[in-house]
Design a protein around this motif. Structure first.
Motif, PDB file in Angstrom:
ATOM      1  N   ASN A 188      -4.704  48.634 -87.385  1.00 54.23           N
ATOM      2  CA  ASN A 188      -4.738  47.849 -85.935  1.00 54.23           C
ATOM      3  C   ASN A 188      -3.530  46.579 -85.961  1.00 54.23           C
ATOM      4  OD1 ASN A 188      -6.484  49.585 -84.252  1.00 54.23           O
ATOM      5  ND2 ASN A 188      -8.725  48.240 -84.790  1.00 54.23           N
ATOM      6  N   HIS A 189      -4.089  46.371 -87.059  1.00 46.42           N
ATOM      7  CA  HIS A 189      -3.269  45.120 -86.947  1.00 46.42           C
ATOM      8  C   HIS A 189      -1.392  44.678 -88.434  1.00 46.42           C
ATOM      9  CE1 HIS A 189      -6.431  43.163 -85.284  1.00 46.42           C
ATOM     10  NE2 HIS A 189      -7.064  43.767 -86.124  1.00 46.42           N
ATOM     11  N   TRP A 247      -2.144  45.372 -92.315  1.00 48.89           N
ATOM     12  CA  TRP A 247      -2.081  44.493 -93.315  1.00 48.89           C
ATOM     13  C   TRP A 247      -2.453  44.896 -93.792  1.00 48.89           C
ATOM     14  CZ3 TRP A 247      -6.558  40.569 -93.437  1.00 48.89           C
ATOM     15  CH2 TRP A 247      -6.659  39.775 -92.216  1.00 48.89           C
ATOM     16  N   GLU A 290      -6.431  30.897 -84.128  1.00 48.75           N
ATOM     17  CA  GLU A 290      -6.742  32.133 -83.631  1.00 48.75           C
ATOM     18  C   GLU A 290      -7.955  32.111 -84.467  1.00 48.75           C
ATOM     19  OE1 GLU A 290      -5.332  37.434 -83.515  1.00 48.75           O
ATOM     20  OE2 GLU A 290      -5.264  36.294 -85.946  1.00 48.75           O
ATOM     21  N   LYS A 323     -10.730  37.635 -91.037  1.00 51.17           N
ATOM     22  CA  LYS A 323      -9.509  35.833 -90.657  1.00 51.17           C
ATOM     23  C   LYS A 323      -8.524  35.888 -92.385  1.00 51.17           C
ATOM     24  CE  LYS A 323     -13.006  33.562 -88.373  1.00 51.17           C
ATOM     25  NZ  LYS A 323     -13.629  31.789 -88.574  1.00 51.17           N
ATOM     26  N   GLU A 324      -7.499  35.644 -92.103  1.00 58.28           N
ATOM     27  CA  GLU A 324      -6.442  35.176 -93.174  1.00 58.28           C
ATOM     28  C   GLU A 324      -7.062  34.352 -93.950  1.00 58.28           C
ATOM     29  OE1 GLU A 324      -2.089  34.813 -91.706  1.00 58.28           O
ATOM     30  OE2 GLU A 324      -2.071  36.935 -90.232  1.00 58.28           O
ATOM     31  N   SER A 341      -8.383  47.677 -89.858  1.00 62.17           N
ATOM     32  CA  SER A 341      -6.915  46.653 -90.749  1.00 62.17           C
ATOM     33  C   SER A 341      -6.228  46.972 -90.400  1.00 62.17           C
ATOM     34  CB  SER A 341      -8.213  45.287 -91.755  1.00 62.17           C
ATOM     35  OG  SER A 341      -7.375  45.515 -93.146  1.00 62.17           O
ATOM     36  N   VAL A 398     -15.193  39.073 -87.544  1.00 59.13           N
ATOM     37  CA  VAL A 398     -14.152  39.457 -86.953  1.00 59.13           C
ATOM     38  C   VAL A 398     -12.956  39.290 -88.902  1.00 59.13           C
ATOM     39  CG1 VAL A 398     -13.430  39.154 -84.590  1.00 59.13           C
ATOM     40  CG2 VAL A 398     -13.789  36.433 -86.342  1.00 59.13           C
ATOM     41  N   ASP A 400     -17.125  43.522 -83.574  1.00 56.38           N
ATOM     42  CA  ASP A 400     -16.637  42.073 -82.586  1.00 56.38           C
ATOM     43  C   ASP A 400     -16.938  40.140 -82.425  1.00 56.38           C
ATOM     44  OD1 ASP A 400     -14.506  43.114 -83.586  1.00 56.38           O
ATOM     45  OD2 ASP A 400     -12.902  43.854 -82.221  1.00 56.38           O
ATOM     46  N   LYS A 414      -1.839  40.296 -97.396  1.00 63.39           N
ATOM     47  CA  LYS A 414      -2.479  40.420 -96.833  1.00 63.39           C
ATOM     48  C   LYS A 414      -4.399  40.079 -97.295  1.00 63.39           C
ATOM     49  CE  LYS A 414      -0.651  39.230 -92.544  1.00 63.39           C
ATOM     50  NZ  LYS A 414      -0.726  37.751 -92.315  1.00 63.39           N
ATOM     51  N   LYS A 448      -9.275  38.355 -86.003  1.00 56.36           N
ATOM     52  CA  LYS A 448      -8.652  39.379 -85.350  1.00 56.36           C
ATOM     53  C   LYS A 448      -9.297  40.411 -84.778  1.00 56.36           C
ATOM     54  CE  LYS A 448      -3.669  38.933 -87.609  1.00 56.36           C
ATOM     55  NZ  LYS A 448      -3.751  39.148 -85.871  1.00 56.36           N
TER      56      LYS A 448
END
Length: 205
Positions: A79-80, A82, A33, A50-51, A76, A48, A44, A156, A36
């Motif tokens: 939507n994700h 985090w 990936e 990123k981890e 974040s 983006v 985007d 995260k 995100k």
């Protein structure tokens, strides 16, 4: 120069060639990936989430760094999923939570209905862990807090705002430049070791 020698049989400092090749092949096949998105096509394309990444946001004071970054963090979380640890040396933790609630509900805090407010407070408390700013910390203390928190929560990312508000352990043997360079290097190493993303804001001088 003084060198630190390693045993001939100890080559753990080398990267794993098999793991490197696996990453290359997975990336080539589109299995890695790239990051995100925030849900906005124009943004985007260029930025983006990123981890295990280190982001630095540098600008003059009072131009909206904190306001913008808090919006990134809120998106974040929505939507994700985090979760973030936040230290804001120049803002009260309550005011930060209030800003996040306004972002989440789309209304000024005095206009948020009570049933929305209860949900928003619960959501913010679940996804954001704010460090008290009743004392000044060094960056190493904050990284330590994050490691401790990550053992108890699904952490995260961390947001340090601003870097200039932290205590700097500058000595005669270590200039401010050397200290700052060491701090940024330690933060990057922290992300690589823990896979926790770091957002850092800093005022230009």
């Amino acid at each position: 120069l003084t060198y630190i020698e390693s045993s001939e049989d100890e080559l753990s400092f080398l990267s794993d060639s098999n793991a490197d090749e696996l990453y290359i092949r997975q990336f080539r096949q589109g299995l890695i990936e790239s990051g995100k998105g925030f849900g906005y096509d124009e943004l985007d394309k260029y930025f983006v989430l990123k981890e295990a990444e280190f982001y630095a946001f540098v600008a003059h004071s009072n131009v909206g760094k904190t306001t913008t970054i808090l919006w990134f963090l809120l998106v974040s979380a929505v939507n994700h999923g985090w979760n973030w640890m936040i230290y804001t040396g120049e803002n009260n933790p309550s005011s930060i939570k209030m800003k996040l609630i306004e972002y989440l509900t789309g209304r000024k805090i005095k206009e948020v209905p009570e049933h929305w407010l209860k949900y928003a407070i619960s959501f913010i408390n679940d996804h954001f862990y704010l460090i008290t700013n009743d004392k000044t910390y060094e960056y190493k203390e904050l990284l330590g807090f994050a490691e401790s928190l990550s053992r108890r929560k699904s952490l995260k990312g961390i947001f340090i705002d601003p870097y200039n508000s932290l205590k700097a352990n500058v000595t005669m043997a270590k200039s401010k430049y050397q200290y700052d360079y060491e701090a940024y290097s330690d933060m990057l190493a922290f992300t690589n070791r823990t896979k926790v993303t770091v957002f850092l804001s800093a005022h230009t001088i």
